[in-house]
Design a protein around this motif. Structure first.
Motif, PDB file in Angstrom:
ATOM      1  N   ILE A 246       1.565 -10.792  -3.387  1.00  7.02           N
ATOM      2  CA  ILE A 246       2.938 -10.654  -2.911  1.00  7.02           C
ATOM      3  C   ILE A 246       3.802 -11.874  -3.221  1.00  7.02           C
ATOM      4  CG2 ILE A 246       2.500 -11.557  -0.591  1.00  7.02           C
ATOM      5  CD1 ILE A 246       4.770  -8.577  -1.579  1.00  7.02           C
ATOM      6  N   ALA A 247       3.210 -13.064  -3.292  1.00  5.89           N
ATOM      7  CA  ALA A 247       3.992 -14.276  -3.547  1.00  5.89           C
ATOM      8  C   ALA A 247       4.601 -14.287  -4.939  1.00  5.89           C
ATOM      9  CB  ALA A 247       3.129 -15.513  -3.329  1.00  5.89           C
ATOM     10  N   ARG A 248       4.070 -13.472  -5.848  1.00  2.00           N
ATOM     11  CA  ARG A 248       4.589 -13.434  -7.223  1.00  2.00           C
ATOM     12  C   ARG A 248       5.643 -12.356  -7.427  1.00  2.00           C
ATOM     13  NH1 ARG A 248      -0.047 -12.765 -11.307  1.00  2.00           N
ATOM     14  NH2 ARG A 248      -0.948 -11.353  -9.761  1.00  2.00           N
ATOM     15  N   VAL A 249       5.901 -11.587  -6.391  1.00  2.00           N
ATOM     16  CA  VAL A 249       6.820 -10.455  -6.515  1.00  2.00           C
ATOM     17  C   VAL A 249       8.193 -10.843  -5.973  1.00  2.00           C
ATOM     18  CG1 VAL A 249       7.263  -8.092  -5.753  1.00  2.00           C
ATOM     19  CG2 VAL A 249       4.944  -8.798  -6.359  1.00  2.00           C
ATOM     20  N   GLU A 250       9.250 -10.437  -6.690  1.00  2.00           N
ATOM     21  CA  GLU A 250      10.626 -10.742  -6.284  1.00  2.00           C
ATOM     22  C   GLU A 250      11.507  -9.521  -6.483  1.00  2.00           C
ATOM     23  OE1 GLU A 250      12.000 -14.022  -8.569  1.00  2.00           O
ATOM     24  OE2 GLU A 250      10.540 -15.448  -7.780  1.00  2.00           O
ATOM     25  N   VAL A 251      12.553  -9.449  -5.662  1.00  2.00           N
ATOM     26  CA  VAL A 251      13.561  -8.395  -5.836  1.00  2.00           C
ATOM     27  C   VAL A 251      14.230  -8.564  -7.194  1.00  2.00           C
ATOM     28  CG1 VAL A 251      15.793  -7.531  -5.003  1.00  2.00           C
ATOM     29  CG2 VAL A 251      13.973  -8.101  -3.369  1.00  2.00           C
ATOM     30  N   GLY A 252      14.431  -7.455  -7.887  1.00  2.00           N
ATOM     31  CA  GLY A 252      15.053  -7.482  -9.204  1.00  2.00           C
ATOM     32  C   GLY A 252      14.066  -7.395 -10.354  1.00  2.00           C
ATOM     33  N   GLN A 253      12.776  -7.576 -10.074  1.00  2.00           N
ATOM     34  CA  GLN A 253      11.775  -7.464 -11.138  1.00  2.00           C
ATOM     35  C   GLN A 253      11.640  -6.006 -11.584  1.00  2.00           C
ATOM     36  OE1 GLN A 253       8.413  -9.271  -9.168  1.00  2.00           O
ATOM     37  NE2 GLN A 253       8.720 -11.242 -10.194  1.00  2.00           N
ATOM     38  N   GLN A 254      11.256  -5.836 -12.845  1.00  2.07           N
ATOM     39  CA  GLN A 254      11.082  -4.503 -13.412  1.00  2.07           C
ATOM     40  C   GLN A 254       9.667  -3.993 -13.127  1.00  2.07           C
ATOM     41  OE1 GLN A 254      13.899  -3.031 -15.343  1.00  2.07           O
ATOM     42  NE2 GLN A 254      14.683  -4.675 -14.034  1.00  2.07           N
ATOM     43  N   ALA A 255       9.570  -2.695 -12.969  1.00  6.41           N
ATOM     44  CA  ALA A 255       8.265  -2.069 -12.751  1.00  6.41           C
ATOM     45  C   ALA A 255       8.159  -0.839 -13.635  1.00  6.41           C
ATOM     46  CB  ALA A 255       8.095  -1.686 -11.285  1.00  6.41           C
ATOM     47  N   TYR A 256       6.962  -0.574 -14.122  1.00  8.94           N
ATOM     48  CA  TYR A 256       6.701   0.590 -14.960  1.00  8.94           C
ATOM     49  C   TYR A 256       5.812   1.548 -14.165  1.00  8.94           C
ATOM     50  CZ  TYR A 256       8.847  -2.218 -18.556  1.00  8.94           C
ATOM     51  OH  TYR A 256       9.750  -2.963 -19.260  1.00  8.94           O
ATOM     52  N   ILE A 257       6.320   2.756 -13.991  1.00 10.23           N
ATOM     53  CA  ILE A 257       5.733   3.709 -13.052  1.00 10.23           C
ATOM     54  C   ILE A 257       5.056   4.852 -13.800  1.00 10.23           C
ATOM     55  CG2 ILE A 257       6.191   5.129 -11.032  1.00 10.23           C
ATOM     56  CD1 ILE A 257       7.001   2.178 -10.698  1.00 10.23           C
ATOM     57  N   THR A 258       3.868   5.195 -13.361  1.00  9.78           N
ATOM     58  CA  THR A 258       3.221   6.434 -13.803  1.00  9.78           C
ATOM     59  C   THR A 258       2.994   7.299 -12.566  1.00  9.78           C
ATOM     60  OG1 THR A 258       1.008   5.456 -13.609  1.00  9.78           O
ATOM     61  CG2 THR A 258       2.088   5.330 -15.760  1.00  9.78           C
ATOM     62  N   LEU A 259       3.308   8.579 -12.684  1.00 10.44           N
ATOM     63  CA  LEU A 259       3.149   9.521 -11.588  1.00 10.44           C
ATOM     64  C   LEU A 259       2.114  10.576 -11.952  1.00 10.44           C
ATOM     65  CD1 LEU A 259       6.917  10.039 -10.625  1.00 10.44           C
ATOM     66  CD2 LEU A 259       5.222   8.630  -9.415  1.00 10.44           C
ATOM     67  N   ASP A 260       1.316  10.960 -10.977  1.00  9.63           N
ATOM     68  CA  ASP A 260       0.290  11.970 -11.232  1.00  9.63           C
ATOM     69  C   ASP A 260       0.906  13.288 -11.672  1.00  9.63           C
ATOM     70  OD1 ASP A 260      -1.517  10.077 -10.450  1.00  9.63           O
ATOM     71  OD2 ASP A 260      -1.734  10.831  -8.395  1.00  9.63           O
ATOM     72  N   ALA A 261       2.129  13.555 -11.228  1.00  6.40           N
ATOM     73  CA  ALA A 261       2.797  14.808 -11.586  1.00  6.40           C
ATOM     74  C   ALA A 261       3.312  14.806 -13.025  1.00  6.40           C
ATOM     75  CB  ALA A 261       3.956  15.081 -10.627  1.00  6.40           C
ATOM     76  N   TYR A 262       3.402  13.613 -13.644  1.00  5.29           N
ATOM     77  CA  TYR A 262       3.885  13.494 -15.021  1.00  5.29           C
ATOM     78  C   TYR A 262       2.873  12.681 -15.832  1.00  5.29           C
ATOM     79  CZ  TYR A 262       8.376  15.238 -13.331  1.00  5.29           C
ATOM     80  OH  TYR A 262       9.387  16.010 -12.779  1.00  5.29           O
ATOM     81  N   PRO A 263       1.703  13.238 -16.132  1.00  2.18           N
ATOM     82  CA  PRO A 263       0.664  12.492 -16.855  1.00  2.18           C
ATOM     83  C   PRO A 263       1.142  12.080 -18.248  1.00  2.18           C
ATOM     84  CG  PRO A 263       0.118  14.844 -16.736  1.00  2.18           C
ATOM     85  CD  PRO A 263       1.289  14.635 -15.835  1.00  2.18           C
ATOM     86  N   GLY A 264       0.824  10.833 -18.601  1.00  3.92           N
ATOM     87  CA  GLY A 264       1.158  10.338 -19.932  1.00  3.92           C
ATOM     88  C   GLY A 264       2.576   9.816 -20.056  1.00  3.92           C
ATOM     89  N   GLU A 265       3.400   9.922 -19.013  1.00  2.50           N
ATOM     90  CA  GLU A 265       4.778   9.451 -19.072  1.00  2.50           C
ATOM     91  C   GLU A 265       4.931   8.192 -18.226  1.00  2.50           C
ATOM     92  OE1 GLU A 265       8.026  12.328 -19.001  1.00  2.50           O
ATOM     93  OE2 GLU A 265       6.535  13.904 -18.648  1.00  2.50           O
ATOM     94  N   VAL A 266       5.809   7.295 -18.686  1.00  2.02           N
ATOM     95  CA  VAL A 266       6.075   6.043 -17.987  1.00  2.02           C
ATOM     96  C   VAL A 266       7.562   5.973 -17.667  1.00  2.02           C
ATOM     97  CG1 VAL A 266       5.968   3.526 -18.098  1.00  2.02           C
ATOM     98  CG2 VAL A 266       4.174   4.896 -19.165  1.00  2.02           C
ATOM     99  N   PHE A 267       7.883   5.613 -16.423  1.00  4.56           N
ATOM    100  CA  PHE A 267       9.266   5.530 -15.967  1.00  4.56           C
ATOM    101  C   PHE A 267       9.555   4.107 -15.503  1.00  4.56           C
ATOM    102  CE2 PHE A 267       7.462   9.690 -15.042  1.00  4.56           C
ATOM    103  CZ  PHE A 267       8.294  10.508 -15.785  1.00  4.56           C
ATOM    104  N   GLN A 268      10.786   3.667 -15.753  1.00  7.76           N
ATOM    105  CA  GLN A 268      11.157   2.297 -15.415  1.00  7.76           C
ATOM    106  C   GLN A 268      11.875   2.263 -14.064  1.00  7.76           C
ATOM    107  OE1 GLN A 268      13.467   0.375 -18.456  1.00  7.76           O
ATOM    108  NE2 GLN A 268      13.234  -1.664 -17.567  1.00  7.76           N
ATOM    109  N   ALA A 269      11.595   1.211 -13.289  1.00  4.73           N
ATOM    110  CA  ALA A 269      12.225   1.045 -11.978  1.00  4.73           C
ATOM    111  C   ALA A 269      12.498  -0.435 -11.749  1.00  4.73           C
ATOM    112  CB  ALA A 269      11.338   1.608 -10.873  1.00  4.73           C
ATOM    113  N   GLU A 270      13.288  -0.708 -10.700  1.00  5.47           N
ATOM    114  CA  GLU A 270      13.616  -2.092 -10.340  1.00  5.47           C
ATOM    115  C   GLU A 270      13.367  -2.299  -8.853  1.00  5.47           C
ATOM    116  OE1 GLU A 270      17.736  -4.372  -9.845  1.00  5.47           O
ATOM    117  OE2 GLU A 270      17.232  -4.087 -11.961  1.00  5.47           O
TER     118      GLU A 270
END
Length: 365
Positions: A246-270
Protein backbone atom coordinates in the motif's frame (compact mmCIF):
# COMPACT_ATOMS: atom_id res chain seq x y z
CA UNK A 1 47.26 -44.43 -13.70
CA UNK A 2 46.96 -43.79 -17.43
CA UNK A 3 43.82 -45.99 -17.39
CA UNK A 4 42.15 -43.87 -14.65
CA UNK A 5 43.00 -40.65 -16.56
CA UNK A 6 41.43 -42.00 -19.71
CA UNK A 7 38.36 -43.13 -17.79
CA UNK A 8 37.92 -39.63 -16.19
CA UNK A 9 38.25 -37.99 -19.61
CA UNK A 10 35.58 -40.31 -21.03
CA UNK A 11 33.20 -39.55 -18.11
CA UNK A 12 33.76 -35.78 -18.45
CA UNK A 13 33.07 -35.86 -22.16
CA UNK A 14 30.01 -38.04 -21.55
CA UNK A 15 28.71 -35.55 -18.96
CA UNK A 16 29.16 -32.64 -21.33
CA UNK A 17 27.40 -34.56 -24.09
CA UNK A 18 24.55 -35.51 -21.76
CA UNK A 19 24.12 -31.90 -20.52
CA UNK A 20 24.30 -30.61 -24.07
CA UNK A 21 21.74 -33.10 -25.22
CA UNK A 22 19.53 -32.16 -22.21
CA UNK A 23 19.77 -28.44 -22.97
CA UNK A 24 19.30 -29.01 -26.65
CA UNK A 25 16.18 -30.97 -25.84
CA UNK A 26 14.58 -27.90 -24.25
CA UNK A 27 13.30 -24.81 -25.99
CA UNK A 28 15.52 -21.88 -25.05
CA UNK A 29 14.77 -18.16 -24.97
CA UNK A 30 16.89 -15.04 -24.97
CA UNK A 31 16.63 -11.98 -22.70
CA UNK A 32 14.71 -9.04 -24.12
CA UNK A 33 15.46 -5.33 -24.00
CA UNK A 34 12.47 -3.03 -23.60
CA UNK A 35 10.64 -0.90 -21.04
CA UNK A 36 9.85 -2.73 -17.81
CA UNK A 37 6.90 -1.77 -15.65
CA UNK A 38 6.88 -2.21 -11.88
CA UNK A 39 3.36 -2.93 -10.70
CA UNK A 40 1.28 -3.87 -7.68
CA UNK A 41 -1.29 -6.62 -7.88
CA UNK A 42 -4.87 -6.14 -6.65
CA UNK A 43 -8.08 -8.12 -6.76
CA UNK A 44 -10.95 -6.17 -8.33
CA UNK A 45 -14.72 -5.97 -7.99
CA UNK A 46 -17.00 -3.72 -10.02
CA UNK A 47 -19.44 -1.66 -7.94
CA UNK A 48 -22.09 0.90 -8.94
CA UNK A 49 -21.27 4.54 -8.23
CA UNK A 50 -22.95 5.71 -5.02
CA UNK A 51 -23.72 2.16 -3.97
CA UNK A 52 -25.36 2.00 -0.54
CA UNK A 53 -27.62 -0.08 1.67
CA UNK A 54 -31.06 1.35 2.44
CA UNK A 55 -32.05 1.53 6.11
CA UNK A 56 -35.30 2.76 7.67
CA UNK A 57 -35.50 5.67 10.10
CA UNK A 58 -38.14 3.80 12.13
CA UNK A 59 -38.51 0.13 12.93
CA UNK A 60 -41.68 -1.85 12.34
CA UNK A 61 -43.50 -4.24 10.03
CA UNK A 62 -43.06 -3.70 6.29
CA UNK A 63 -46.52 -2.83 4.99
CA UNK A 64 -45.61 -2.67 1.29
CA UNK A 65 -42.60 -2.64 -1.03
CA UNK A 66 -43.13 -0.47 -4.09
CA UNK A 67 -40.11 -1.48 -6.21
CA UNK A 68 -38.44 -4.63 -7.46
CA UNK A 69 -34.89 -5.57 -8.35
CA UNK A 70 -33.73 -3.93 -11.55
CA UNK A 71 -36.12 -0.95 -11.26
CA UNK A 72 -34.73 2.54 -11.80
CA UNK A 73 -35.71 5.05 -9.12
CA UNK A 74 -35.52 8.81 -8.64
CA UNK A 75 -34.32 10.79 -5.64
CA UNK A 76 -37.04 10.87 -3.00
CA UNK A 77 -39.07 8.07 -4.56
CA UNK A 78 -40.79 5.86 -1.98
CA UNK A 79 -39.28 2.38 -1.94
CA UNK A 80 -41.36 0.89 0.89
CA UNK A 81 -43.65 1.85 3.74
CA UNK A 82 -43.68 0.61 7.32
CA UNK A 83 -46.85 0.10 9.36
CA UNK A 84 -47.64 3.55 10.80
CA UNK A 85 -51.19 3.51 12.26
CA UNK A 86 -50.13 5.41 15.37
CA UNK A 87 -48.28 8.03 13.33
CA UNK A 88 -51.33 8.42 11.06
CA UNK A 89 -53.53 9.14 14.10
CA UNK A 90 -51.02 11.63 15.46
CA UNK A 91 -50.96 13.47 12.16
CA UNK A 92 -54.77 13.55 11.92
CA UNK A 93 -55.00 14.99 15.42
CA UNK A 94 -52.30 17.55 14.63
CA UNK A 95 -54.21 18.66 11.51
CA UNK A 96 -57.40 19.19 13.56
CA UNK A 97 -55.56 21.16 16.24
CA UNK A 98 -53.76 23.30 13.66
CA UNK A 99 -57.03 24.10 11.87
CA UNK A 100 -58.71 25.05 15.15
CA UNK A 101 -55.80 27.30 16.11
CA UNK A 102 -55.84 28.92 12.67
CA UNK A 103 -59.59 29.57 12.89
CA UNK A 104 -59.21 31.15 16.33
CA UNK A 105 -56.40 33.33 15.09
CA UNK A 106 -57.43 34.21 11.54
CA UNK A 107 -60.94 32.90 10.88
CA UNK A 108 -64.23 34.82 10.63
CA UNK A 109 -65.39 33.43 13.96
CA UNK A 110 -62.08 34.30 15.59
CA UNK A 111 -61.93 35.32 19.22
CA UNK A 112 -60.18 38.51 18.15
CA UNK A 113 -63.23 39.64 16.20
CA UNK A 114 -65.32 39.94 19.38
CA UNK A 115 -62.51 41.83 21.08
CA UNK A 116 -62.25 44.20 18.11
CA UNK A 117 -65.98 44.81 18.31
CA UNK A 118 -65.70 45.49 22.04
CA UNK A 119 -62.88 47.97 21.41
CA UNK A 120 -64.94 49.71 18.73
CA UNK A 121 -67.89 50.05 21.17
CA UNK A 122 -65.62 51.36 23.93
CA UNK A 123 -64.04 53.85 21.53
CA UNK A 124 -67.51 55.24 20.74
CA UNK A 125 -68.36 55.44 24.43
CA UNK A 126 -65.03 57.10 25.16
CA UNK A 127 -65.60 59.62 22.40
CA UNK A 128 -68.99 60.48 23.86
CA UNK A 129 -67.72 60.68 27.46
CA UNK A 130 -64.72 62.71 26.32
CA UNK A 131 -66.93 65.23 24.55
CA UNK A 132 -69.19 65.57 27.61
CA UNK A 133 -66.23 65.89 29.96
CA UNK A 134 -64.49 68.67 28.08
CA UNK A 135 -67.80 70.47 27.60
CA UNK A 136 -68.53 70.29 31.34
CA UNK A 137 -64.96 71.36 32.06
CA UNK A 138 -65.33 74.49 29.94
CA UNK A 139 -68.66 75.33 31.58
CA UNK A 140 -67.21 74.79 35.05
CA UNK A 141 -64.25 77.04 34.19
CA UNK A 142 -66.83 79.66 33.21
CA UNK A 143 -68.62 79.11 36.50
CA UNK A 144 -71.55 77.59 34.65
CA UNK A 145 -73.22 74.46 35.95
CA UNK A 146 -72.69 72.52 39.12
CA UNK A 147 -69.55 70.96 40.41
CA UNK A 148 -71.39 67.66 40.71
CA UNK A 149 -72.15 67.62 36.96
CA UNK A 150 -68.46 68.28 36.22
CA UNK A 151 -67.26 65.56 38.58
CA UNK A 152 -69.74 63.04 37.14
CA UNK A 153 -68.55 63.82 33.58
CA UNK A 154 -64.91 63.47 34.69
CA UNK A 155 -65.64 60.14 36.35
CA UNK A 156 -67.34 58.77 33.24
CA UNK A 157 -64.41 60.02 31.12
CA UNK A 158 -61.80 58.30 33.35
CA UNK A 159 -63.86 55.10 33.44
CA UNK A 160 -64.20 55.01 29.62
CA UNK A 161 -60.49 55.70 29.15
CA UNK A 162 -59.51 52.91 31.53
CA UNK A 163 -61.94 50.46 29.96
CA UNK A 164 -60.66 51.24 26.47
CA UNK A 165 -57.03 50.89 27.61
CA UNK A 166 -57.77 47.50 29.25
CA UNK A 167 -59.60 46.29 26.14
CA UNK A 168 -56.71 47.27 23.88
CA UNK A 169 -54.15 45.55 26.15
CA UNK A 170 -56.39 42.49 26.35
CA UNK A 171 -56.63 42.43 22.56
CA UNK A 172 -52.84 42.54 22.14
CA UNK A 173 -52.36 39.86 24.80
CA UNK A 174 -55.01 37.62 23.26
CA UNK A 175 -53.64 38.13 19.78
CA UNK A 176 -50.14 37.15 20.90
CA UNK A 177 -51.56 34.13 22.73
CA UNK A 178 -53.56 32.95 19.72
CA UNK A 179 -50.63 33.52 17.36
CA UNK A 180 -48.39 31.52 19.67
CA UNK A 181 -50.97 28.71 19.84
CA UNK A 182 -51.23 28.69 16.05
CA UNK A 183 -47.45 28.50 15.62
CA UNK A 184 -47.21 25.67 18.16
CA UNK A 185 -49.98 23.80 16.34
CA UNK A 186 -48.12 24.20 13.04
CA UNK A 187 -44.93 22.93 14.64
CA UNK A 188 -46.80 19.95 16.06
CA UNK A 189 -48.22 19.24 12.60
CA UNK A 190 -44.76 19.50 11.06
CA UNK A 191 -43.39 17.05 13.65
CA UNK A 192 -46.27 14.66 12.98
CA UNK A 193 -45.61 14.82 9.23
CA UNK A 194 -41.88 14.31 9.80
CA UNK A 195 -42.63 11.36 12.04
CA UNK A 196 -44.88 9.91 9.36
CA UNK A 197 -42.18 10.44 6.73
CA UNK A 198 -39.92 8.21 8.81
CA UNK A 199 -42.28 5.34 8.01
CA UNK A 200 -41.74 5.92 4.27
CA UNK A 201 -38.39 4.62 3.04
CA UNK A 202 -37.19 6.71 0.11
CA UNK A 203 -34.28 6.68 -2.32
CA UNK A 204 -31.55 9.24 -1.74
CA UNK A 205 -30.34 9.14 -5.34
CA UNK A 206 -31.30 8.59 -8.97
CA UNK A 207 -30.25 5.01 -9.63
CA UNK A 208 -31.20 1.36 -9.73
CA UNK A 209 -32.45 -1.19 -7.20
CA UNK A 210 -29.81 -3.94 -7.25
CA UNK A 211 -31.30 -6.14 -4.55
CA UNK A 212 -34.30 -6.37 -2.22
CA UNK A 213 -33.30 -7.89 1.12
CA UNK A 214 -36.71 -8.04 2.82
CA UNK A 215 -40.28 -9.08 2.03
CA UNK A 216 -43.64 -7.51 2.81
CA UNK A 217 -44.89 -8.48 6.26
CA UNK A 218 -41.41 -8.98 7.68
CA UNK A 219 -40.09 -7.02 10.63
CA UNK A 220 -37.48 -4.38 9.81
CA UNK A 221 -35.01 -3.52 12.56
CA UNK A 222 -32.81 -0.45 12.89
CA UNK A 223 -29.70 -2.41 11.83
CA UNK A 224 -31.37 -4.32 8.98
CA UNK A 225 -31.12 -3.13 5.38
CA UNK A 226 -34.17 -3.14 3.15
CA UNK A 227 -32.39 -2.93 -0.21
CA UNK A 228 -29.19 -2.05 -2.05
CA UNK A 229 -29.11 0.87 -4.49
CA UNK A 230 -26.55 2.44 -6.78
CA UNK A 231 -26.08 4.25 -10.07
CA UNK A 232 -27.51 2.51 -13.10
CA UNK A 233 -24.93 4.03 -15.50
CA UNK A 234 -21.71 4.80 -13.61
CA UNK A 235 -19.43 2.19 -12.03
CA UNK A 236 -16.24 2.22 -9.97
CA UNK A 237 -13.59 -0.40 -9.27
CA UNK A 238 -13.02 -1.55 -5.72
CA UNK A 239 -9.52 -3.00 -5.27
CA UNK A 240 -8.05 -4.89 -2.33
CA UNK A 241 -4.31 -4.27 -1.88
CA UNK A 242 -2.05 -6.06 0.57
CA UNK A 243 -0.60 -3.90 3.33
CA UNK A 244 2.97 -4.67 2.19
CA UNK A 245 2.23 -2.89 -1.11
CA UNK A 246 0.00 0.00 0.00
CA UNK A 247 2.88 2.44 0.65
CA UNK A 248 3.76 2.35 -3.07
CA UNK A 249 0.25 3.16 -4.25
CA UNK A 250 -0.92 6.73 -4.93
CA UNK A 251 -4.03 8.43 -6.27
CA UNK A 252 -3.66 9.14 -9.97
CA UNK A 253 -1.64 6.03 -10.81
CA UNK A 254 -2.71 3.98 -13.83
CA UNK A 255 -4.04 0.46 -13.50
CA UNK A 256 -4.60 -2.24 -16.11
CA UNK A 257 -7.71 -4.29 -15.46
CA UNK A 258 -8.70 -7.77 -16.57
CA UNK A 259 -12.24 -8.97 -15.87
CA UNK A 260 -13.42 -12.56 -15.81
CA UNK A 261 -16.40 -11.52 -17.94
CA UNK A 262 -14.06 -10.24 -20.69
CA UNK A 263 -11.28 -12.86 -21.04
CA UNK A 264 -8.23 -11.73 -22.98
CA UNK A 265 -9.15 -8.02 -22.82
CA UNK A 266 -7.35 -5.33 -20.82
CA UNK A 267 -8.99 -2.08 -19.68
CA UNK A 268 -7.28 1.03 -18.37
CA UNK A 269 -8.27 2.78 -15.14
CA UNK A 270 -6.99 5.48 -12.79
CA UNK A 271 -6.83 5.33 -8.99
CA UNK A 272 -9.20 7.88 -7.41
CA UNK A 273 -9.26 7.11 -3.67
CA UNK A 274 -7.27 5.19 -1.06
CA UNK A 275 -9.04 4.14 2.12
CA UNK A 276 -6.81 5.22 5.04
CA UNK A 277 -8.02 2.39 7.30
CA UNK A 278 -6.86 -1.21 6.94
CA UNK A 279 -9.45 -3.96 6.98
CA UNK A 280 -8.35 -6.00 9.99
CA UNK A 281 -10.24 -9.06 8.78
CA UNK A 282 -8.53 -9.28 5.37
CA UNK A 283 -5.35 -7.33 6.23
CA UNK A 284 -5.85 -5.29 3.04
CA UNK A 285 -6.58 -1.69 2.09
CA UNK A 286 -9.48 -0.71 -0.15
CA UNK A 287 -8.61 1.42 -3.18
CA UNK A 288 -11.06 2.88 -5.68
CA UNK A 289 -10.42 3.46 -9.37
CA UNK A 290 -12.39 4.73 -12.34
CA UNK A 291 -12.33 3.35 -15.84
CA UNK A 292 -10.51 5.32 -18.53
CA UNK A 293 -11.40 2.73 -21.18
CA UNK A 294 -14.42 0.84 -19.82
CA UNK A 295 -15.91 -2.37 -21.22
CA UNK A 296 -19.01 -2.04 -23.41
CA UNK A 297 -21.28 -3.32 -20.62
CA UNK A 298 -20.78 -3.51 -16.88
CA UNK A 299 -22.65 -5.30 -14.11
CA UNK A 300 -22.44 -4.93 -10.36
CA UNK A 301 -20.28 -7.61 -8.80
CA UNK A 302 -18.03 -8.42 -11.77
CA UNK A 303 -14.61 -9.56 -10.55
CA UNK A 304 -11.11 -9.55 -11.95
CA UNK A 305 -7.52 -8.50 -11.35
CA UNK A 306 -5.51 -5.29 -11.63
CA UNK A 307 -1.88 -4.36 -12.13
CA UNK A 308 -1.24 -0.88 -10.78
CA UNK A 309 1.68 0.83 -12.50
CA UNK A 310 4.20 2.08 -9.92
CA UNK A 311 7.04 3.10 -12.24
CA UNK A 312 8.48 2.37 -15.69
CA UNK A 313 12.19 1.79 -16.45
CA UNK A 314 13.16 2.30 -20.07
CA UNK A 315 15.37 0.02 -22.19
CA UNK A 316 16.33 -2.63 -19.63
CA UNK A 317 17.36 -6.25 -20.09
CA UNK A 318 14.78 -8.61 -18.60
CA UNK A 319 13.66 -12.22 -18.63
CA UNK A 320 10.49 -14.09 -17.65
CA UNK A 321 10.32 -14.58 -13.89
CA UNK A 322 9.73 -18.32 -14.41
CA UNK A 323 13.31 -18.70 -15.71
CA UNK A 324 14.81 -17.42 -12.44
CA UNK A 325 15.47 -19.92 -9.66
CA UNK A 326 14.80 -19.23 -5.99
CA UNK A 327 18.49 -18.39 -5.38
CA UNK A 328 18.66 -15.90 -8.31
CA UNK A 329 20.27 -18.22 -10.83
CA UNK A 330 19.47 -19.14 -14.44
CA UNK A 331 20.24 -22.16 -16.61
CA UNK A 332 22.24 -21.44 -19.78
CA UNK A 333 24.23 -23.41 -22.31
CA UNK A 334 27.20 -22.94 -19.98
CA UNK A 335 25.27 -24.39 -17.03
CA UNK A 336 23.68 -22.74 -14.01
CA UNK A 337 24.97 -19.21 -13.40
CA UNK A 338 24.14 -16.54 -10.84
CA UNK A 339 22.73 -13.21 -12.02
CA UNK A 340 22.17 -9.82 -10.41
CA UNK A 341 18.54 -8.77 -10.59
CA UNK A 342 16.76 -5.44 -10.26
CA UNK A 343 13.13 -4.53 -10.74
CA UNK A 344 10.60 -7.36 -10.88
CA UNK A 345 6.87 -7.46 -11.50
CA UNK A 346 4.32 -10.23 -11.75
CA UNK A 347 5.96 -12.01 -14.68
CA UNK A 348 9.28 -10.30 -15.60
CA UNK A 349 12.53 -9.53 -13.79
CA UNK A 350 15.30 -7.06 -14.70
CA UNK A 351 18.84 -8.46 -15.22
CA UNK A 352 21.55 -6.07 -14.05
CA UNK A 353 24.54 -8.35 -14.73
CA UNK A 354 25.40 -11.95 -15.60
CA UNK A 355 23.55 -12.14 -18.95
CA UNK A 356 23.34 -10.30 -22.21
CA UNK A 357 20.90 -10.31 -25.11
CA UNK A 358 22.76 -13.23 -26.77
CA UNK A 359 22.45 -15.62 -23.81
CA UNK A 360 20.16 -18.62 -24.16
CA UNK A 361 18.05 -19.57 -21.13
CA UNK A 362 16.18 -22.72 -20.21
CA UNK A 363 13.33 -23.32 -17.79
CA UNK A 364 14.49 -24.82 -14.50
CA UNK A 365 13.32 -28.37 -13.86
Amino acid sequence: MRIWSSLFTILLVLGIVLFGSCSSGKEGIRPETSDLIESVYASVQVEPEGYYKVFAASTGIIRSIHVKEGDTVATGEVLATIDSDRADLQKSDAIIQAELARENYQGKAAVLSSLENEIASLEKQFSLDSTNFFRQKRLWEQKIGSKSDFEQAELRYDRSLNSLDRARKNFIQKKNELESNYRRALLALDRAETSLDEFSITSRMDGMVYSILKEEGESLGSMEALAQLGSSTDFILKMSIDEVDIARVEVGQQAYITLDAYPGEVFQAELSRIDPMKDERTQTFEVEARFITPPPRLYAGLTGEANITIRTIEDVLHIPLAYLTADDKVITDEGEIEVEIGLRNLDRVQILSGLDSTSTLYLPD
